[in-house]
Design a protein around this motif. Sequence first.
Motif, PDB file in Angstrom:
ATOM      1  N   MET A 113       0.835  -1.191   0.000  1.00  8.81           N
ATOM      2  CA  MET A 113       0.000   0.000   0.000  1.00  8.81           C
ATOM      3  C   MET A 113       0.876   1.249   0.000  1.00  8.81           C
ATOM      4  O   MET A 113       1.978   1.245   0.552  1.00  8.81           O
ATOM      5  CB  MET A 113      -0.916   0.007   1.234  1.00  8.81           C
ATOM      6  N   PRO A 114       0.399   2.336  -0.599  1.00  7.04           N
ATOM      7  CA  PRO A 114       1.193   3.567  -0.595  1.00  7.04           C
ATOM      8  C   PRO A 114       1.303   4.144   0.804  1.00  7.04           C
ATOM      9  O   PRO A 114       0.387   4.035   1.620  1.00  7.04           O
ATOM     10  CB  PRO A 114       0.406   4.501  -1.518  1.00  7.04           C
ATOM     11  N   VAL A 115       2.439   4.742   1.068  1.00  7.26           N
ATOM     12  CA  VAL A 115       2.700   5.278   2.399  1.00  7.26           C
ATOM     13  C   VAL A 115       2.265   6.734   2.505  1.00  7.26           C
ATOM     14  O   VAL A 115       1.841   7.191   3.557  1.00  7.26           O
ATOM     15  CB  VAL A 115       4.213   5.138   2.726  1.00  7.26           C
ATOM     16  N   ASN A 116       2.360   7.471   1.413  1.00 10.70           N
ATOM     17  CA  ASN A 116       2.037   8.894   1.446  1.00 10.70           C
ATOM     18  C   ASN A 116       0.543   9.115   1.622  1.00 10.70           C
ATOM     19  O   ASN A 116      -0.280   8.293   1.234  1.00 10.70           O
ATOM     20  CB  ASN A 116       2.503   9.565   0.159  1.00 10.70           C
ATOM     21  N   THR A 117       0.204  10.251   2.185  1.00  6.14           N
ATOM     22  CA  THR A 117      -1.198  10.602   2.338  1.00  6.14           C
ATOM     23  C   THR A 117      -1.685  11.223   1.027  1.00  6.14           C
ATOM     24  O   THR A 117      -0.948  11.940   0.353  1.00  6.14           O
ATOM     25  CB  THR A 117      -1.390  11.611   3.489  1.00  6.14           C
TER      26      THR A 117
END
Length: 141
Positions: A50-54
């Motif tokens: 999953m992507p870490v950035n918001t």
Amino acid sequence: MGMNVGSSSGKDLDVVVDINTTPLIDVMLVLLIMLIITIPIQTHAVKINMPVNTPPKVDKPPIIVKLNVDADGTIHWNDTVIPDRSTLEVTFRQMLTEPEIPEIHLRPDRAAQYKVVAMIMATAQRLGVTKIGIVGGEQFM
């Protein structure tokens, strides 16, 4: 292990050899338990990175078009009646020319015919409308 030779008083000395299978069964059970313990646990999960950035914040909410289908097959575009398929196509084309394409919330009535809902979705797909979703699924449960 033991061996039964019989009594010494009889003339026939038959040797009866019975193997004691209890230790063999015990060893096999221990091996079976060790095999069961060492088997890795099967997980039915799908591993996804999953992507870490918001995600970026949206300044304004999207424009929403309410597309309702009544039980008799009448189509309403934001409380405006759409009489036929050609008018629906014209309305979709006008919507696609806008600078910000709105989201379409398709809400069919429980008693609406499937062919009307399928016609709306097929028309939207053919014209290239991508922001369409069916809402109000709780009425079908």
